[in-house]
Every structure is written in C-alpha cells, then in structure tokens.
Design an enzyme around this catalytic site. Structure first.
Site, PDB file in Angstrom:
ATOM      1  N   GLU A 201      20.742  22.082  21.196  1.00  0.00           N
ATOM      2  CA  GLU A 201      20.754  23.220  22.057  1.00  0.00           C
ATOM      3  C   GLU A 201      20.912  24.481  21.204  1.00  0.00           C
ATOM      4  OE1 GLU A 201      20.283  23.712  25.372  1.00  0.00           O
ATOM      5  OE2 GLU A 201      19.921  21.663  25.729  1.00  0.00           O
TER       6      GLU A 201
ATOM      7  N   LYS B 179      25.702  28.079  22.116  1.00  0.00           N
ATOM      8  CA  LYS B 179      25.351  27.145  23.275  1.00  0.00           C
ATOM      9  C   LYS B 179      26.083  25.783  23.360  1.00  0.00           C
ATOM     10  CE  LYS B 179      21.691  27.318  25.544  1.00  0.00           C
ATOM     11  NZ  LYS B 179      20.145  27.416  25.965  1.00  0.00           N
TER      12      LYS B 179
ATOM     13  N   GLU C 152       9.884  28.446  30.340  1.00  0.00           N
ATOM     14  CA  GLU C 152      10.437  27.900  29.255  1.00  0.00           C
ATOM     15  C   GLU C 152       9.687  26.972  28.463  1.00  0.00           C
ATOM     16  OE1 GLU C 152      14.615  27.058  29.286  1.00  0.00           O
ATOM     17  OE2 GLU C 152      15.377  28.800  30.194  1.00  0.00           O
TER      18      GLU C 152
ATOM     19  N   GLU D 222      20.958  29.860  18.769  1.00  0.00           N
ATOM     20  CA  GLU D 222      22.052  30.418  19.602  1.00  0.00           C
ATOM     21  C   GLU D 222      23.373  29.569  19.368  1.00  0.00           C
ATOM     22  OE1 GLU D 222      20.826  32.303  23.539  1.00  0.00           O
ATOM     23  OE2 GLU D 222      19.198  31.061  22.919  1.00  0.00           O
TER      24      GLU D 222
END
Length: 346
Positions: free
Chosen positions: A327, A321, A267, A318
C-alpha cells in the site's frame, strides 16, 4: 521544467520548431485518457504547488483528490487540470439528511474555486457496505441539487467510486452480475447515474485479482503482455485482465438497468515494492502502468471504439498508508519528485 534564457537567441526556424513540438505535445495530451490520483496519506510529500508543477511537467492533465484539500485546490486555480473531487465518507450522513449541508459543501469546495476545472464529484469512496452505505444515494441526490442550484449541473457530474467487491460473478465477463446483498446500495446509485447521465467511477486493480488467483491467472494476462487471446467469451476475446474486469462490470450494469452508463476507471495501478519481490517489482509496475496508458486510448471488447478514461494510482508513494506494505508503494514518484521508474504519459 525551467529553460535557459539562451533559447531566445536561437534562430527563428528552430524557435518555431520548438513551439510546434510543444503544441503537438499539448494536442496529443489533450486527447489522452490518463489522469493520476494525488493521495496524501504521507508526512513527507512536496508542497501542493510543486505537485501541480510536476503534473504540468509530465503533461498529466487529469487528477483525483479524495477530499477538499485546500492547498491542492488553491494550487489548481487556473491550471485547467481536470479534477475528480471527493466528498468525504465521514460527511455523507450529514449531507444525506440535510440539503443545507450539501449546499454549504458545494459553496465552500466547488463554487469558491470557480477557476478550478472540476469534472466529477465522487460522493464517497468504496463504501458499498457498512454503516455509511445507506447514505450514499441520498447524499448524491443532495449534492446534485446543490450543483444544479449553483448553475454547474452542465459542467460537473456527480457519482460515487466503487470497487469489484460489488460483483457476484466476473468470469467469464459476460456473466458479470452484482451481489444481491449490495443491490440496496447499488440500485439507487445506478438509477441516479442513468437519470443524470453521469458515469460510474470504478477503482479496479488487476494486481489484486492476480495475487488472489495465481493458479488460474497468468502474470502476462494481468500486465497486458499476453501474445494472444486468453479468454474467449462468445464473440468477445480477451487478451488482458483489465478489459475482462471492466466488461464484467458493464455486463452487470446491463443486467441492473444501467446499460447506458459509461465507466470511468477512477483508480488502477501496480505496486513496485512491498510484496514478494517477484510480482511487486519496479519492472512489473512500469510495464503495467505503461501499458494502461497505451491501452485506454481504445475500448474494450464489449465496448469497442470509445477511449477509457482512467486514473493511475498514485502520484507518490505514501508512507502513512496502513495495511500491507504494498500500500505504501503504488506511487509513480518518490516524495522527492524523482520517478520510481521511467514512464511516458503521452
């Protein structure tokens, strides 16, 4: 991307040139080191088949998913996209204590998808401490046994994903070392990886290092735009934070008996919104991720000459999250499949 039926009527030489272009793009991408993580902590993402089509449209040939997402695995059948498949943190205790559970997990999620190009199994994600940490090493052993019994040990490597919290020191990179209170977790993992010639998976974000140390780290150093060497570490000169962090982990591995190991950056990324509006911008995210794509074709000062297999986080913003609003904004695409900013994966 759909093409007009009129293409069939163009002159032969043009058709050949188009085909050659497609082939060259495929060849270029095959040698590329970039994948993209497909997280799905959201309630507004497109169906998995559309996601796989988006990967193909942008010539993204590698993917990471964090558990056996059935829709994603079905959509990946026959696609030839290389996959990191996660073994869920919550399954580790059962798998670590029961070979039958490991065998069942591999049969259901790996063997059953024989035409999905699974490259790595990530046994747990970022659980170097806490109640699950003790189960990671034993679970890796059980999953390896199951993979071997299934006749897949030569094709699929078993590992786990860690992040820089494992480091005691990281500056300068040559002083990289692991925290003593994490060695009970790390030593069995490193021994396993060495024995099985598997890479260590590392979730590594210069963004977080930068925002925690703005007084001593420049933004240019963090996003690959420094015009010259910033950190001279003996014979090694560092022009970007990505290489410095990665080499700190290599130095730590060398001190812990893992000098033969390769690291896969499982990541990395930069949020495009959600922070102070100065660091977390679309432009900084575009610059960082675009430079990662270019940079990983080569190695680091400590490990030159070898490409760095790297996975950008993440495919989509997203919305579910938790934590800081950044995030929710690491995605390269919005849920409607439009790019958050322009980026070239080739």
């Amino acid at each position: 991307m759909a093409r007009s039926h009129e293409v069939a009527n163009v002159p032969s030489i043009v058709s050949k040139l188009l085909l050659l272009g497609i082939l060259m793009a495929t060849i270029t991408t095959t040698g590329a080191q970039i994948g993209v993580c497909y997280g799905n902590v959201a309630d507004n993402l497109p169906p998995a088949r559309e996601v796989i089509s988006l990967y193909n449209q942008y010539n993204i040939k590698r993917m990471r998913i964090y558990g056996p997402n059935r829709d994603a695995l079905e959509a990946l059948r026959g696609s030839n996209i290389e996959l990191i498949l996660g073994v869920e943190n919550e399954r580790l205790q059962d798998i670590a204590s029961n070979q039958a559970s490991a065998d069942d997990w591999v049969q259901r999620n790996v063997v059953a998808y024989g035409n999905v190009n699974i490259k790595y199994l990530a046994v747990g994600n970022e659980i170097e401490s806490g109640p699950f940490a003790q189960y990671v090493g034993p679970a890796m052993e059980k999953i390896q046994n199951a993979i071997s019994r299934a006749g897949l040990a030569n094709r699929i490597k078993v590992s786990t994903a860690v992040h820089p919290v494992i480091l005691q020191e990281s500056y300068p990179p040559s002083k990289g070392s692991f925290r003593q209170d994490h060695r009970a977790f790390l030593d069995p993992v490193i021994g396993f990886l060495v024995r099985n010639k598997s890479p260590l998976l590392l979730n590594m974000y210069p963004y977080f290092s930068y925002i925690s140390n703005r007084g001593s780290i420049s933004l240019q150093y963090a996003v690959f735009t420094s015009p010259s060497v910033v950190v001279q570490d003996g014979q090694y000169g560092y022009q970007n934070l990505f290489d410095a962090l990665l080499d700190a982990h290599y130095a730590a591995l060398e001190k812990a008996g893992g000098g033969s190991l390769r690291i896969v950056v499982s990541e990395t990324g930069w949020p495009s919104a959600g922070g102070d509006g100065q660091v977390t911008t679309k432009e900084n995210a575009r610059v960082y991720n675009s430079n990662v794509i270019k940079h990983v074709k080569g190695g680091t000062p400590r490990r030159p000459g070898s490409p760095i297999e790297t996975y950008l986080f993440a495919m989509f913003n997203e919305n579910l999250k938790r934590g800081d609003r950044t995030e929710n904004n690491f995605g390269l695409f919005y849920p409607n499949k439009s790019p958050v900013y322009p980026i070239n994966f080739n």
